[in-house]
Design an enzyme around this catalytic site. Sequence first.
Site, mmCIF file in Angstrom:
data_model
loop_
_atom_site.group_PDB
_atom_site.id
_atom_site.type_symbol
_atom_site.label_atom_id
_atom_site.label_comp_id
_atom_site.label_asym_id
_atom_site.label_seq_id
_atom_site.Cartn_x
_atom_site.Cartn_y
_atom_site.Cartn_z
ATOM 1 C CB CYS A 95 38.388 39.000 37.534
ATOM 2 S SG CYS A 95 39.152 38.447 35.994
ATOM 3 C CG HIS A 137 42.431 43.217 37.003
ATOM 4 N ND1 HIS A 137 41.979 42.470 38.071
ATOM 5 C CD2 HIS A 137 41.849 42.683 35.903
ATOM 6 C CE1 HIS A 137 41.162 41.526 37.624
ATOM 7 N NE2 HIS A 137 41.056 41.645 36.307
ATOM 8 C CD GLU A 138 41.626 44.419 32.506
ATOM 9 O OE1 GLU A 138 41.823 43.324 31.923
ATOM 10 O OE2 GLU A 138 40.597 44.639 33.172
ATOM 11 C CG HIS A 141 43.726 39.252 32.787
ATOM 12 N ND1 HIS A 141 43.293 37.977 33.085
ATOM 13 C CD2 HIS A 141 42.858 40.103 33.386
ATOM 14 C CE1 HIS A 141 42.208 38.056 33.834
ATOM 15 N NE2 HIS A 141 41.926 39.327 34.054
#
Length: 161
Positions: A95, A137-138, A141
């Site tokens: 990250c 993953h994004e 966020h």
Amino acid sequence: MKKVEDILKLGDPRLYENCAALTRDELPLVENWVKDLHEAMQDIRKRYGFGRGIAAPQLGIMKRLFYLHLDRPYIIINPEIVDPSKDMFELWDDCMSFPNLLVKVKRHQSLTLEYLDENWEKQSWSVEGAISELIQHEFDHLNGVLCTMRAIDDKSFKWKE
């Protein structure tokens, strides 16, 4: 020019916030936000040798937006993950908010992403493997979830060599 130093680091409380949906009225702001995201990602690539995507909250833009640069740029607005596979796989995730740390996580092997593009047009994208992992993953966020929070166990952390 946005750089590594502009990316929020692990522990910054903004990284744990839920992001607000973009409205159509905010669409004119997206071009500059994406420019900033692209610059920060290019700097990470130059300094750390990785970076395929970055989420707006990593630059303190608390909106449901992320940017991927794969075979071409992808601007992902107000995404939703649909039909995630039951099949999972493990990997060491990295990250930009903690570029020297790897975290072992489990991710869905495949999924479909529904989102608006930079023209406010609906898109649907079915992906698997590495791109599926990147999108998860994004997307995390945008919901204030870091891969550190998805670690498989307490031994799922290591420094990059």
